[in-house]
Design an enzyme around this catalytic site. Sequence first.
Site, short mmCIF file in Angstrom:
data_model
loop_
_atom_site.label_atom_id
_atom_site.label_comp_id
_atom_site.label_asym_id
_atom_site.label_seq_id
_atom_site.Cartn_x
_atom_site.Cartn_y
_atom_site.Cartn_z
N ILE A 32 13.69 -13.42 2.18
CA ILE A 32 14.08 -12.77 3.76
C ILE A 32 13.15 -13.82 4.66
O ILE A 32 13.65 -14.20 5.64
CB ILE A 32 14.20 -11.45 3.76
CG1 ILE A 32 15.37 -10.85 3.26
CG2 ILE A 32 14.19 -11.21 5.27
CD1 ILE A 32 15.40 -9.38 3.05
N TYR A 181 6.60 1.34 -4.35
CA TYR A 181 7.33 0.76 -3.47
C TYR A 181 7.88 0.99 -2.38
O TYR A 181 7.73 0.78 -1.21
CB TYR A 181 8.10 -0.38 -4.14
CG TYR A 181 8.81 -1.38 -3.44
CD1 TYR A 181 8.16 -2.38 -2.82
CD2 TYR A 181 10.26 -0.99 -3.03
CE1 TYR A 181 8.90 -3.36 -1.86
CE2 TYR A 181 10.86 -2.15 -2.32
CZ TYR A 181 10.12 -3.25 -1.61
OH TYR A 181 10.89 -4.15 -0.81
N LYS A 185 6.91 0.94 1.83
CA LYS A 185 7.78 0.47 2.98
C LYS A 185 8.33 1.56 3.95
O LYS A 185 8.09 1.20 5.07
CB LYS A 185 9.10 -0.25 2.43
CG LYS A 185 9.05 -1.32 1.33
CD LYS A 185 8.23 -2.52 1.90
CE LYS A 185 9.26 -3.17 3.01
NZ LYS A 185 8.57 -4.57 3.21
#
Length: 320
Positions: A32, A181, A185
């Site tokens: 991204i 993870y 985030k």
Amino acid sequence: MSSTSSAPPWKVRRLPAADGRVFLVTGGNAGIGYFAAEQLSATGATVVLGCRDLARAEVATASIRARVPGARVRTVRLDLADLSSLDAAVESLGERHLDAVVHNAGVALDASRRQVTGDGHELMFGTNHLGHFALTRSLMPLLSAAPAARVVTVGSFAAKSERLDLDDLQSRRDYRPKRAYGRSKLAQMYFGFELERRLRAAGSTVASVVVHPGGALDSLTPSRPPFHVRTAGARWGAAPAAVLLQGKHAGAWPVVRAVLDPAVRGGELWGPRVFGLRGEPRREPVWNHLAEPSVAARLWDASCGLTGAGLNATGWGAVR
């Protein structure tokens, strides 16, 4: 423009010009981050890829230049896992102002063994959250020097089902890689919203926006050889997933809109239009668990302690 209603329709493939502006994209050499950098380069802005691996970053810049004639794109070495290196990395930018930083770079691990940064922080939390937290502090003088700079934090749909354990932010007691993870985030997203609250309280001209890419798969992403090549088999195999998911080129659309669209406001959450998973970018309601200022404030204080990012000459204290 005073509101989204007064803005013209947003076109993801027809972006407004941004000549003279400077954008930093962390982790801009792949995924991204790469597609955000490629799309932003087409606006005439100077785009800097902040990457740990400069060789891979140069491959990405060559790809952007091949697709965007006249692209003003360059690289700077940026290792978010090494907090002591960040001030020097910002100095090496060689810019007098910065119009936006995209906090995109991230580590996602599958191994069951917990890993740590050189500073002793759990690798995903230390890189994805603490690294960007400290980087923002270092960048604040450059951001404040721009007329209306933006900090764009790239969260993840994986964070929607997670909750922070404020007593075990670094998963020392119970390490599970996928959960760690998602929480890293989530911490990033909390930071983005808390930063906006503190910027407004300080009367800053900088705004903080949070975005997420929805469901973005490599198998639905256009080829960008040599670092990403989508085979015919992968393309056909991923066709059913395209009903609900998208490629990383489309996952970058909320990022690019948050950087460029004058109708976007600080404190907003932007993601894909269709179920938050695919489609053109739209503003969406802030997730319920992210609208908890007390959690965000405690995370902020803990992050200051873990990074040493308190009152100092950089002006970070102005947003406390």
